[in-house]
Design a protein around this motif. Structure first.
Motif, mmCIF file in Angstrom:
data_model
loop_
_atom_site.group_PDB
_atom_site.id
_atom_site.type_symbol
_atom_site.label_atom_id
_atom_site.label_comp_id
_atom_site.label_asym_id
_atom_site.label_seq_id
_atom_site.Cartn_x
_atom_site.Cartn_y
_atom_site.Cartn_z
ATOM 1 N N GLY A 39 -10.936 7.662 -4.138
ATOM 2 C CA GLY A 39 -10.550 7.205 -5.462
ATOM 3 C C GLY A 39 -10.955 5.769 -5.676
ATOM 4 N N ILE A 40 -11.411 5.478 -6.885
ATOM 5 C CA ILE A 40 -11.791 4.113 -7.233
ATOM 6 C C ILE A 40 -10.606 3.462 -7.936
ATOM 7 C CG2 ILE A 40 -13.475 2.676 -8.413
ATOM 8 C CD1 ILE A 40 -14.542 4.428 -6.032
ATOM 9 N N LEU A 41 -10.060 2.445 -7.275
ATOM 10 C CA LEU A 41 -8.869 1.742 -7.771
ATOM 11 C C LEU A 41 -9.217 0.836 -8.924
ATOM 12 C CD1 LEU A 41 -7.341 0.743 -4.322
ATOM 13 C CD2 LEU A 41 -6.594 2.593 -5.822
ATOM 14 N N LYS A 42 -8.309 0.645 -9.799
ATOM 15 C CA LYS A 42 -7.000 1.220 -9.906
ATOM 16 C C LYS A 42 -6.998 2.378 -10.885
ATOM 17 C CE LYS A 42 -4.769 -3.233 -9.191
ATOM 18 N NZ LYS A 42 -3.963 -4.291 -9.791
ATOM 19 N N GLY A 43 -8.040 2.467 -11.687
ATOM 20 C CA GLY A 43 -8.056 3.416 -12.796
ATOM 21 C C GLY A 43 -7.938 4.875 -12.434
#
Length: 190
Positions: A39-43
């Motif tokens: 997952g690419i933080l924070k979105g």
């Protein structure tokens, strides 16, 4: 907060149905494999949390944080890794989970970077896609919704760290993100 919002673009019930559909497809495509989601933080956090619960095969996960917007409402094209993966992805089946793809610059950078780490496979799942803003073509293996070129918030997406908790995807009023106010910082990776 709602006075800053123009209208709902993607209702929460549509997101829920799309997440279930994506979870089913991913489970089918990775049957018999151990999947690592990134997952690419924070979105992507809310999307990823819902998505991994909709996947019926064994899943592990890791996170990366990148910055490409700086103090603007559009991508600068310069990407910095703020938090890298905790473990090696060599030989693993990796699914990159992103909240939104706009210009494609950030996703392209991430894919190039991760490919050098020799995963067995590398695919992309994206909740929102703005193809009209694309500057670099990127593969999206599991697309959510194609949306128009409007600034959106909610369901993990923010403006100045706000609005992530909304259950729907909303269009933010232009006068809100048009402000030159130093309290607002764009946190989205793209």
């Amino acid at each position: 907060m709602h006075s800053d919002l123009d209208r709902i673009l993607v209702p929460g019930r549509d997101i829920e149905a799309k997440v279930a559909e994506l979870g089913w497809k991913i489970s089918r495509d990775y049957a018999g494999k151990q999947l690592l989601t990134v997952g690419i933080l924070k979105g992507s956090t809310i999307f990823m949390a819902d998505l991994v619960r909709a996947i019926s095969i064994p899943v592990s996960f890791d996170f990366m944080a990148v910055a490409s917007y700086g103090l603007s409402s559009s991508s600068s094209g310069v990407v910095r890794i703020l938090k890298d993966l905790d473990e090696s992805i060599e030989g693993q089946d990796v699914l990159l989970i992103e909240d939104i793809v706009d210009t494609g610059l950030t996703l392209n950078y991430l894919l190039e970077t991760l490919r050098t780490r020799n995963p067995a496979s590398l695919r992309v799942c994206v909740l929102l896609d703005k193809p009209n803003r694309r500057r670099v073509e990127v593969p999206i293996d599991y697309p959510g919704f194609v949306i128009p070129d409007e600034f959106v918030v909610g369901y993990g997406l923010d403006y100045g760290g706000r609005y992530r908790n909304l259950p729907d995807v909303w269009v933010l009023k232009p006068e809100v993100y048009g402000k030159k106010n130093s309290e607002f910082r764009i946190q989205n990776s793209e």
